[in-house]
Design a protein around this motif. Structure first.
Motif, PDB file in Angstrom:
ATOM      1  N   LEU A  86       0.829  -1.197   0.000  1.00  0.00           N
ATOM      2  CA  LEU A  86       0.000   0.000   0.000  1.00  0.00           C
ATOM      3  C   LEU A  86       0.867   1.252   0.000  1.00  0.00           C
ATOM      4  N   VAL A  87       1.828   1.303   0.897  1.00  0.00           N
ATOM      5  CA  VAL A  87       2.690   2.481   1.002  1.00  0.00           C
ATOM      6  C   VAL A  87       3.512   2.654  -0.271  1.00  0.00           C
ATOM      7  N   GLU A  88       3.940   1.566  -0.882  1.00  0.00           N
ATOM      8  CA  GLU A  88       4.683   1.685  -2.141  1.00  0.00           C
ATOM      9  C   GLU A  88       3.830   2.353  -3.216  1.00  0.00           C
ATOM     10  N   GLN A  89       2.574   1.942  -3.345  1.00  0.00           N
ATOM     11  CA  GLN A  89       1.708   2.560  -4.353  1.00  0.00           C
ATOM     12  C   GLN A  89       1.425   4.024  -4.018  1.00  0.00           C
ATOM     13  N   MET A  90       1.277   4.329  -2.729  1.00  0.00           N
ATOM     14  CA  MET A  90       1.081   5.721  -2.328  1.00  0.00           C
ATOM     15  C   MET A  90       2.314   6.558  -2.676  1.00  0.00           C
ATOM     16  N   THR A  91       3.490   5.993  -2.446  1.00  0.00           N
ATOM     17  CA  THR A  91       4.740   6.696  -2.766  1.00  0.00           C
ATOM     18  C   THR A  91       4.861   6.932  -4.255  1.00  0.00           C
ATOM     19  N   TRP A  92       4.593   5.903  -5.054  1.00  0.00           N
ATOM     20  CA  TRP A  92       4.678   6.063  -6.512  1.00  0.00           C
ATOM     21  C   TRP A  92       3.709   7.121  -6.997  1.00  0.00           C
ATOM     22  N   SER A  93       2.514   7.138  -6.429  1.00  0.00           N
ATOM     23  CA  SER A  93       1.522   8.155  -6.788  1.00  0.00           C
ATOM     24  C   SER A  93       2.020   9.545  -6.393  1.00  0.00           C
ATOM     25  N   GLN A  94       2.531   9.666  -5.173  1.00  0.00           N
ATOM     26  CA  GLN A  94       3.029  10.951  -4.681  1.00  0.00           C
ATOM     27  C   GLN A  94       4.156  11.480  -5.565  1.00  0.00           C
ATOM     28  N   LEU A  95       4.968  10.589  -6.096  1.00  0.00           N
ATOM     29  CA  LEU A  95       6.091  10.982  -6.941  1.00  0.00           C
ATOM     30  C   LEU A  95       5.708  11.125  -8.414  1.00  0.00           C
ATOM     31  N   GLY A  96       4.414  10.993  -8.705  1.00  0.00           N
ATOM     32  CA  GLY A  96       3.939  11.191 -10.071  1.00  0.00           C
ATOM     33  C   GLY A  96       4.154  10.020 -11.005  1.00  0.00           C
ATOM     34  N   GLN A  97       4.377   8.834 -10.463  1.00  0.00           N
ATOM     35  CA  GLN A  97       4.601   7.665 -11.311  1.00  0.00           C
ATOM     36  C   GLN A  97       3.304   7.026 -11.795  1.00  0.00           C
ATOM     37  N   HIS A  98       2.183   7.346 -11.153  1.00  0.00           N
ATOM     38  CA  HIS A  98       0.883   6.886 -11.620  1.00  0.00           C
ATOM     39  C   HIS A  98      -0.208   7.749 -10.996  1.00  0.00           C
TER      40      HIS A  98
END
Length: 168
Positions: A86-98
């Motif tokens: 969950l945190v990985e997907q939140m991080t990727w989203s926060q960094l603009g990766q998705h």
């Protein structure tokens, strides 16, 4: 999910919450893809009835494939692996990766401690303006699909998007 034409991409096991969800999707005529690392095949006991099983060499490959095949992420109550994914997907989203929707199903306030921590991080300046976390929180199972459909419409993902629950 199955009745609305939504496929499930998940970790491939036949036990626990996700095993139950996968079996329910199958029981209602839905399409299920299980992605599991070789070393977990014996520990997690594969759900052999799924339409597609992909065996990968490691957890990194599993998570990458699950990410690539999903249009949204749903975190059910779970353990440390669920939290990590969950945190990985939140991080990727926060960094603009998705921009894929991320939803936590917080039955009986399961995710409340994490939501409190996120609020604390924001208050302390560790989540800065402009780097906000984008996620949804549902408290009832019946809210999940409508919330994801609304989010998908807002960001332009096609109707009947595949959902993922990466043990999360």
């Amino acid at each position: 999910m199955a009745e609305q034409g939504i496929s499930l991409v998940y970790g491939g096991g036949n036990v626990g919450l996700m095993g139950t969800v996968a079996k329910a999707v199958l029981d209602h005529g839905g399409y299920v893809t299980g992605i599991i690392p070789e070393f977990l095949k014996s520990r997690e006991r594969l759900l052999h009835e799924v339409q597609e099983t992909i065996v990968v060499p490691d957890m990194h490959t599993r998570k990458r494939l699950m990410f690539e095949r999903a249009d949204a992420f749903v975190a059910l109550p779970g353990g440390i692996g669920t939290l990590e994914e969950l945190v990985e997907q939140m991080t990727w989203s926060q960094l603009g990766q998705h921009t894929k929707p991320i939803l936590m199903l917080s039955i009986k306030n399961f995710w409340k401690p994490l939501l409190t921590l996120i609020a604390h991080m924001r208050e302390q300046g560790f989540i800065r303006p402009g780097l906000e976390l984008n996620y949804l929180v549902a408290e009832r199972v019946e809210e999940v699909i409508p919330m994801l459909e609304n989010a998908a419409r807002r960001i332009g993902i096609v109707e009947n998007a595949d959902l993922i629950e990466t043990k999360f």
